[in-house]
Design an enzyme around this catalytic site. Structure first.
Site, short mmCIF file in Angstrom:
data_model
loop_
_atom_site.label_atom_id
_atom_site.label_comp_id
_atom_site.label_asym_id
_atom_site.label_seq_id
_atom_site.Cartn_x
_atom_site.Cartn_y
_atom_site.Cartn_z
N ASN A 78 0.82 -1.22 0.00
CA ASN A 78 0.00 0.00 0.00
C ASN A 78 0.85 1.27 0.00
O ASN A 78 0.42 2.31 -0.48
CB ASN A 78 -0.91 -0.03 1.24
CG ASN A 78 -1.49 1.32 1.56
OD1 ASN A 78 -2.46 1.76 0.95
ND2 ASN A 78 -0.92 2.02 2.55
N TYR A 143 3.18 9.81 -11.84
CA TYR A 143 2.43 9.03 -10.84
C TYR A 143 1.56 7.98 -11.55
O TYR A 143 1.59 6.80 -11.18
CB TYR A 143 1.57 9.96 -9.98
CG TYR A 143 0.67 9.22 -9.01
CD1 TYR A 143 1.21 8.47 -7.97
CD2 TYR A 143 -0.71 9.26 -9.14
CE1 TYR A 143 0.39 7.77 -7.09
CE2 TYR A 143 -1.54 8.58 -8.27
CZ TYR A 143 -0.99 7.83 -7.24
OH TYR A 143 -1.79 7.14 -6.38
N GLY A 144 0.82 8.40 -12.56
CA GLY A 144 0.00 7.45 -13.33
C GLY A 144 0.86 6.38 -13.98
O GLY A 144 0.50 5.19 -13.97
N ALA A 145 2.00 6.80 -14.51
CA ALA A 145 2.90 5.83 -15.15
C ALA A 145 3.40 4.81 -14.13
O ALA A 145 3.52 3.61 -14.42
CB ALA A 145 4.08 6.56 -15.79
N ILE A 176 -10.16 8.85 -2.96
CA ILE A 176 -10.45 8.37 -1.61
C ILE A 176 -10.20 9.52 -0.63
O ILE A 176 -9.07 10.04 -0.58
CB ILE A 176 -9.56 7.16 -1.23
CG1 ILE A 176 -9.67 6.03 -2.29
CG2 ILE A 176 -9.92 6.65 0.16
CD1 ILE A 176 -11.03 5.38 -2.43
P1 NDP Z 1 -1.47 8.40 2.76
O1 NDP Z 1 -0.46 9.44 2.39
O2 NDP Z 1 -2.36 8.67 3.91
O3 NDP Z 1 -0.79 6.99 2.97
C1 NDP Z 1 0.44 6.60 2.42
C2 NDP Z 1 1.21 5.85 3.50
O4 NDP Z 1 2.35 5.25 2.92
C3 NDP Z 1 1.68 6.76 4.61
O5 NDP Z 1 1.35 6.17 5.84
C4 NDP Z 1 3.20 6.84 4.43
O6 NDP Z 1 3.80 6.94 5.71
C5 NDP Z 1 3.48 5.51 3.73
N1 NDP Z 1 4.62 5.54 2.83
C6 NDP Z 1 4.80 6.32 1.74
N2 NDP Z 1 5.97 6.04 1.16
C7 NDP Z 1 6.56 5.06 1.90
C8 NDP Z 1 7.78 4.37 1.81
N3 NDP Z 1 8.68 4.62 0.85
N4 NDP Z 1 8.05 3.43 2.73
C9 NDP Z 1 7.17 3.17 3.74
N5 NDP Z 1 6.00 3.79 3.87
C10 NDP Z 1 5.70 4.74 2.96
O7 NDP Z 1 -2.35 8.22 1.43
P2 NDP Z 1 -3.37 7.06 1.00
O8 NDP Z 1 -3.80 6.26 2.15
O9 NDP Z 1 -4.37 7.72 0.16
O10 NDP Z 1 -2.42 6.20 0.04
C11 NDP Z 1 -2.30 4.79 0.13
C12 NDP Z 1 -2.09 4.23 -1.28
O11 NDP Z 1 -3.26 4.49 -2.04
C13 NDP Z 1 -0.94 4.87 -2.05
O12 NDP Z 1 -0.24 3.87 -2.75
C14 NDP Z 1 -1.65 5.82 -3.01
O13 NDP Z 1 -0.90 6.03 -4.17
C15 NDP Z 1 -2.93 5.04 -3.28
N6 NDP Z 1 -4.07 5.79 -3.81
C16 NDP Z 1 -4.68 6.79 -3.07
C17 NDP Z 1 -5.77 7.45 -3.58
C18 NDP Z 1 -6.48 8.56 -2.85
O14 NDP Z 1 -7.34 9.24 -3.45
N7 NDP Z 1 -6.24 8.77 -1.58
C19 NDP Z 1 -6.31 7.13 -4.91
C20 NDP Z 1 -5.62 6.06 -5.58
C21 NDP Z 1 -4.54 5.42 -5.03
P3 NDP Z 1 5.25 7.62 5.91
O15 NDP Z 1 5.19 8.96 5.25
O16 NDP Z 1 5.40 7.68 7.39
O17 NDP Z 1 6.24 6.70 5.28
#
Ligand code: NDP
Length: 239
Positions: A78, A143-145, A176
């Site tokens: 995720n 990002y899309g890519a 979301i």
């Molecule tokens: P958030 O930013 O709330 O969640 C992302 C989480 O990932 C954070 O807790 C962050 O914590 C962690 N994270 C990011 N990069 C890393 C890394 N390199 N290593 C470990 N942890 C990492 O956003 P969302 O919950 O919305 O996103 C979750 C997923 O859903 C993502 O992949 C996003 O691309 C995808 N998504 C979200 C959408 C939306 O509308 N919200 C739509 C479509 C897809 P920390 O910074 O502490 O590492």
């Protein structure tokens, strides 16, 4: 029976809802993130095990794997996001290259490295689920890519894991709400446009995504692999 579930980026948003879903079912849930604060907070609330890890960093992944149990039943890739929201706004070619690569790292390379690092821990009867994005079909530049690449790479992963009775799928959300994804950069106008694109007339919730993930990780989904499951309220329709 209690299963071991690893939710990457499980401290906030969608990952947090996924972790809560499995914790509520008394599974052994491990959550990761780069910041200690959000994962420790979730651990205090739910009893999940928090481990700091940057999933783009091979060394950090080896350290993580050393902390994991011998078998992991479900891996949920995720962790990710659109790094453009954290970028410095520079548009020269070197900055564009840096940001493009950072998005590939954040969303595609991170998932591939995590699956590779955990390969010999993944148990028969298990499942790998990646969180993709509607952006894979609708754009959003690097990002899309990165999310399109994630879905394409998953095709190979499904082939590799299938003979071991492990499924591999992508859950692809639309907009979301109630996550940190957009930082503070989603305008009211853009938000209204995203909601207007749905057939349901509402934003998705982290729980909407967790429901699809739970299904793919369940016994009901054992013959579903190599697929992309869209969770977008009809914002992107398929036949
Ligand atoms: P958030 O930013 O709330 O969640 C992302 C989480 O990932 C954070 O807790 C962050 O914590 C962690 N994270 C990011 N990069 C890393 C890394 N390199 N290593 C470990 N942890 C990492 O956003 P969302 O919950 O919305 O996103 C979750 C997923 O859903 C993502 O992949 C996003 O691309 C995808 N998504 C979200 C959408 C939306 O509308 N919200 C739509 C479509 C897809 P920390 O910074 O502490 O590492």
């Amino acid at each position: 029976m209690s299963r071991t579930i690893l939710v990457t980026g499980g401290g906030t948003g969608i990952g947090r809802a996924i972790a809560r879903h499995f914790a509520d079912r008394n599974d052994n849930v491990i959550v990761t993130g780069r910041r200690r604060g959000p994962i420790d907070e979730l651990a205090a609330e739910t009893g999940v095990r928090p481990l700091v890890c940057d999933h783009t960093d091979p060394e950090a992944l080896l350290t993580l794997v050393a902390e994991l149990p011998e078998h992991v039943d479900v891996l949920i890739n995720n962790a990710g996001g659109n790094i453009v929201f954290d970028a410095d706004g520079k548009t020269d070619l070197a900055s564009y290259a840096r940001d493009f690569r950072a998005n590939l790292d954040a969303n595609l390379v991170s998932a591939a490295l995590t699956a590779r690092a955990l390969d010999d821990r993944l148990a028969p009867g298990g499942a790998v689920v990646h969180i993709g994005s509607i952006a894979a079909d609708q754009g959003a530049d690097s990002y899309g890519a990165s999310k399109a690449g994630l879905a394409t790479w998953n095709v190979s992963l499904a082939d590799a894991l299938g003979p071991r009775d492990i499924t591999a799928n992508v859950v692809s959300p639309g907009y979301i709400a109630d996550t940190e994804f957009f930082r503070d950069q989603l305008s009211d106008e853009r938000r209204a446009t995203l909601i207007a694109a749905t057939a349901t007339g509402r934003p998705g919730s982290p729980a909407d995504v967790a429901g699809a993930v739970a299904f793919l990780a369940s016994p009901a989904a054992r013959h579903i692999t190599g697929q992309v499951i869209n969770v977008n309220g009809g914002a992107l329709k398929t036949r």
